[in-house]
Design a protein around this motif. Structure first.
Motif, PDB file in Angstrom:
ATOM      1  N   ASP A 172       0.889  -1.308  -0.195  1.00 21.98           N
ATOM      2  CA  ASP A 172       0.029  -0.206  -0.063  1.00 21.98           C
ATOM      3  C   ASP A 172       0.904   1.248   0.014  1.00 21.98           C
ATOM      4  OD1 ASP A 172      -2.511  -1.246   0.103  1.00 21.98           O
ATOM      5  OD2 ASP A 172      -2.396  -1.559   2.124  1.00 21.98           O
ATOM      6  N   PRO A 173       0.145   2.448  -0.605  1.00 21.02           N
ATOM      7  CA  PRO A 173       0.995   3.639  -0.527  1.00 21.02           C
ATOM      8  C   PRO A 173       1.387   4.009   1.018  1.00 21.02           C
ATOM      9  CG  PRO A 173      -1.450   4.058  -0.625  1.00 21.02           C
ATOM     10  CD  PRO A 173      -1.171   2.653  -0.796  1.00 21.02           C
ATOM     11  N   ILE A 174       2.316   4.719   1.078  1.00 27.88           N
ATOM     12  CA  ILE A 174       3.053   5.237   2.235  1.00 27.88           C
ATOM     13  C   ILE A 174       2.682   6.677   2.677  1.00 27.88           C
ATOM     14  CG2 ILE A 174       5.348   5.676   3.598  1.00 27.88           C
ATOM     15  CD1 ILE A 174       6.467   3.483   1.873  1.00 27.88           C
ATOM     16  N   ASP A 175       1.786   6.926   3.571  1.00 26.21           N
ATOM     17  CA  ASP A 175       1.188   8.219   3.835  1.00 26.21           C
ATOM     18  C   ASP A 175       2.289   9.269   4.414  1.00 26.21           C
ATOM     19  OD1 ASP A 175      -1.101   7.908   2.322  1.00 26.21           O
ATOM     20  OD2 ASP A 175      -2.030   6.902   4.408  1.00 26.21           O
ATOM     21  N   ASP A 176       3.298   8.800   5.153  1.00 25.85           N
ATOM     22  CA  ASP A 176       4.232   9.577   5.770  1.00 25.85           C
ATOM     23  C   ASP A 176       5.593   9.251   5.277  1.00 25.85           C
ATOM     24  OD1 ASP A 176       5.688  11.384   7.110  1.00 25.85           O
ATOM     25  OD2 ASP A 176       4.583  11.178   9.081  1.00 25.85           O
TER      26      ASP A 176
END
Length: 321
Positions: free
Chosen positions: A230-234
């Protein structure tokens, strides 16, 4: 960001292929392709079909690095579509299947496995894994890129950010205004990317990877789109977490050598990871070697007669990674 999740049972969980499309201009691009095995081909083709495309429509393929789970289908897609395949100049010869480049990697791997003290039965098991995996697709004609190059693909502007460590030619690609980036295996949301074993061509792999992490911290992206999961938000916090992980691992290795005396990379790897199988027969001692090699350059350990021994205890305030 439009991503297609692709099967992967061997390396860091499911891969991502990212779709970049400018329908008005009739431009279609992929960032990474997945492994050249039938279930992944189906995942990719179905994902494209659900968006109204097929592989023959692809104009450009942007590869984050040469590993088969990212580049395996590039040559096959290029043969169907005529797509331009972009990859960093360090990895281009491997994606292109140049015999000398491939042979050099195999020779260096054999040399390091012996240096690391990997037992003969484990080496045979690793060779059997490579022979049975069948994840490499046909080679692709490549267009090399380097740090700072700008690619205009699929209606987007991608800036090349060289990010070595996990692979010599690994690159991130900043998207449009630079707030987000495709990061390949430079940052992963669950695992820490392997250094040392994942690309045996990389000299001083931990130092290079630490430099990559520090560069990503400086870039301070709002979101990162990794090669797996999944994408990395930070992304900045994730990069800092991985840096701290490597500091702790280095300290663990120093403590092990202090307690148990001189050891080869395989023995240190066994302490860190336990029993290994499959690709991890390469990745485990490779990771141990990356740290031991870094500690050697810092003057903390010495390498003699195939083993690393503690040369001095680092000062408590000394940043050894």
């Amino acid at each position: 960001m439009d991503r297609i999740s692709l099967g992967n049972d061997e390396f860091e969980g499911r891969n991502n292929a990212y779709v970049l499309a400018d329908d008005a201009a009739g431009e279609l691009a992929l960032v990474d392709t997945g492994i050249a095995v039938d279930p992944v081909r189906t995942d990719l083709r179905d994902g494209l079909a659900n968006r109204g495309y097929e592989t023959a429509d692809i104009d450009a393929i942007v590869l984050t690095h040469f590993h088969a789970d990212h580049a395996g289908l590039a040559g096959e897609i290029q043969a169907e579509s005529g797509a331009t395949v972009y990859v960093h100049e360090a990895d281009a010869p491997l994606v292109a299947g140049e015999e000398d480049a491939v042979a050099a990697v195999e020779d260096r791997r054999r040399e390091l496995l012996a240096e690391w003290g990997v037992p003969e039965d484990a080496r045979r098991a690793l060779l059997a894994f490579f022979e049975s995996a069948e994840i490499e697709g046909p080679p692709a004609e490549t267009t090399p890129v380097e740090d700072g190059d700008i690619l205009a693909v699929g209606g987007h502007r991608l800036e090349t950010v060289h990010a070595p460590g996990h692979a010599a030619g690994l690159c991130c690609f900043e998207i449009d205004d630079g707030d987000e980036a495709f990061v390949g295996d430079a940052l992963l949301p669950v695992y820490t990317p392997n250094v040392g074993g994942a690309d045996v061509r990389v000299d001083r792999p931990l130092e290079k990877y630490v430099g990559t992490l520090e560069r990503l911290v400086d870039r301070d992206y709002d979101r990162a789109w990794p090669g797996h999961r999944d994408p990395i938000d930070d992304p900045t916090a994730r990069a800092e977490t991985i840096l701290e992980h490597h500091r702790e691992r280095a300290a663990t290795i120093v403590e092990f050598l202090a307690d148990h005396g001189p050891a080869d990379a395989w023995t240190v790897s066994s302490h860190l990871f336990g029993d290994l199988e499959g690709i991890h027969i390469l990745h485990g001692p490779g990771e141990a070697y990356a740290h031991l090699d870094h500690l050697r350059h810092e003057g903390i350990v010495a390498f003699e007669d195939g083993k690393y021994r503690l040369e001095r205890e680092p000062d408590a305030t000394e940043p050894i990674v």
